[in-house]
Enzyme design. Structure first.
Site, PDB file in Angstrom:
ATOM      1  N   ASP A  12       0.857  -1.191   0.000  1.00  0.00           N
ATOM      2  CA  ASP A  12       0.000   0.000   0.000  1.00  0.00           C
ATOM      3  C   ASP A  12       0.888   1.235   0.000  1.00  0.00           C
ATOM      4  OD1 ASP A  12      -2.154   1.672   0.236  1.00  0.00           O
ATOM      5  OD2 ASP A  12      -3.102   0.515   1.830  1.00  0.00           O
ATOM      6  N   ASP A 107      -3.284   2.640  -5.957  1.00  0.00           N
ATOM      7  CA  ASP A 107      -2.144   2.752  -5.033  1.00  0.00           C
ATOM      8  C   ASP A 107      -1.950   1.544  -4.122  1.00  0.00           C
ATOM      9  OD1 ASP A 107      -4.301   3.064  -3.363  1.00  0.00           O
ATOM     10  OD2 ASP A 107      -3.376   4.654  -2.182  1.00  0.00           O
ATOM     11  N   GLU A 108      -2.547   0.417  -4.461  1.00  0.00           N
ATOM     12  CA  GLU A 108      -2.327  -0.764  -3.619  1.00  0.00           C
ATOM     13  C   GLU A 108      -2.402  -2.034  -4.463  1.00  0.00           C
ATOM     14  OE1 GLU A 108      -5.605  -1.962  -0.982  1.00  0.00           O
ATOM     15  OE2 GLU A 108      -6.762  -0.367  -1.897  1.00  0.00           O
TER      16      GLU A 108
END
Length: 424
Positions: A12, A107-108
DNA sequence: TCTGGGGTCCTAGGACCC
DNA sequence: TCTGGGGTCCTAGGACCC
């Protein structure tokens, strides 16, 4: 627990949008930064720097609230293109550690690192190497959670934040989860949390103790899944799927909130046309044809309706999708009532291979006389897309003749055309 | 405090068919 | 004719996530 537990990483990125903005403007570093828009705009916070979070600012909070809580914060607009670029770089780094990567959002990501010990060593060593590579190659920091399931890995990366690596040793999952608030469990939001609190359930450990029967009684199928997750297992649904299968989008949509609410029909319909065009453009990029078209309409008082229609044949043409959307709008908008938001969504996709010789599959989609038109319009729109790519969205508008033609087709009565198609 | 935009998944009810 | 049950498709709404 099976004899060979999996090794799942959840990676993350830390304050992703803010960190990317800092790459473009290093003077932002260490300051209270709010990404999402101007301090007095209608809108919410997309991301806040850790400095701004100290003042109570968090994502999804109205910008104006954030401005009151943290008056000295710097407010910047979001730049999705930048985040998309960085996200690709992040993926490239992850992909060097295992091909079993799945971006869960911009974003992860989840990585299945099972069986990579010979290459990268034990999990913690691999994670630190990954953490290091990420920093040097993207200038961005991340947090990594390591566990035997997606759920636990996800919760673990949250506990590792910011800039940390955390490993839940196989067999210790339940003990790790037990003291955490139920809210930490992915899938448990505000509403479910409240209902659980009313039942006296506050910690994940409380949840794990309950019988399947009790939870099913109160929460249905979702209840038993929750209990399994509380024990650290990926129980059914999305969490249970293999990592690394790229299935493509299930829906494509665009929506717009007006800076000031309006009841001007020409403004509303022009907005729907624009949104339809944006959606269609992305359909063509993905080479997808959609069957279901959905209108979303939010009035000033925030009451929101959605209205959908699913015709027989799929399409990716602006004219057809706009015609459906406009019909849904005219049939359902309470004329004169001011509108806050409009949205256009498509789903129920069918993919038609572009390599296929013209006229084979397409014949099935449109009756013969209409077919050539169909293809020509498809080509024309794809060309327009390319022009926009080259010269920018603003500067290139459809040529006048094309535009006139487009207007004529839009104003054709879709019901009449359908009748003709059916040979009525 | 006055609430974005892009998604996913689930539920529940009605239509329709066998 | 006074009504079952299952499966599938469609629609609307809502919870949740980043």
């Amino acid at each position: 627990m099976s004899a060979h537990p999996k090794t799942i990483f959840h990676v993350d990125m830390d304050a992703f949008f803010v960190s990317v903005e800092e790459l473009y403007d290093p003077s932002l570093k260490g300051k209270a930064v709010v990404v999402g828009g101007k301090r007095d705009e209608r809108g919410v916070v997309s991301a806040a720097s850790y400095e701004a979070r100290k003042f109570g600012v968090h994502s999804a909070m109205p910008l104006r609230t954030a401005a009151k809580l943290c008056p000295h914060a710097i407010f910047v607009d979001g730049h999705m293109d930048r985040y998309q670029e960085c996200s690709k770089k992040v993926y490239a780094v992850l992909n060097r550690f295992t091909p079993k990567v799945e971006m869960a959002s911009i974003d992860e990501a989840y990585l299945d690192m099972t069986g990579t010990e010979r290459l990268f060593g034990p999990p913690l060593k691999a994670a630190h190497a990954l953490h290091e590579s990420m920093k040097t190659e993207t200038q961005l920091s991340c947090s990594i959670g390591i566990a035997t399931s997606r759920v636990v890995a996800k919760i673990t990366s949250g506990q590792a934040k910011p800039n940390g690596v955390l490993w839940v040793i196989p067999g210790t999952e339940a003990g790790f989860l037990a003291p955490l608030d139920v809210r930490k469990m992915p899938g448990i939001g505000k509403v479910t949390e409240k209902r659980l609190h009313e039942l006296g359930i506050r910690k994940i450990g409380d949840l794990a103790k309950l019988t399947d029967g009790y939870l099913e009684e109160h929460f249905g199928q979702w209840g038993t899944a929750m209990a399994a997750k509380a024990r650290g297992e990926d129980a059914g649904g999305w969490f249970d799927t293999e990592i690394g299968e790229d299935e493509g989008p299930k829906s494509i949509s665009h929506e717009h909130t007006f800076s000031e609410d309006t009841r001007d029909q020409s403004v509303l319909e022009a907005t729907l046309l624009r949104l339809s065009e944006m959606v269609c453009r992305r359909l063509r990029e993905h080479r997808l044809f959609a069957r279901t078209m959905q209108l979303k309409l939010r009035y000033t008082d925030f009451t929101t309706i959605t209205r959908a229609h699913t015709p027989e044949s799929p399409t990716q043409l602006d004219t057809e999708i706009y015609a459906e959307i406009r019909k849904l709008f005219r049939d359902n908008w309470q004329r004169g009532r001011t509108v806050r938001l409009l949205g256009v969504s498509t789903s129920h996709f069918e993919q038609i291979d572009a390599q296929m010789p013209a006229g084979t599959q397409l014949d099935l989609l449109a009756p013969a006389p209409e077919n050539n038109q169909h293809q020509r319009w498809g080509q024309a729109m794809a060309t327009a897309d390319k022009l926009r790519d080259k010269f920018g969205d603003r500067s290139v508008v459809l040529g006048t003749s094309l535009k006139r033609n487009l207007r004529e087709r839009i104003h054709e009565n879709p019901v009449e055309r359908k009748k003709k198609d059916n040979g009525d």
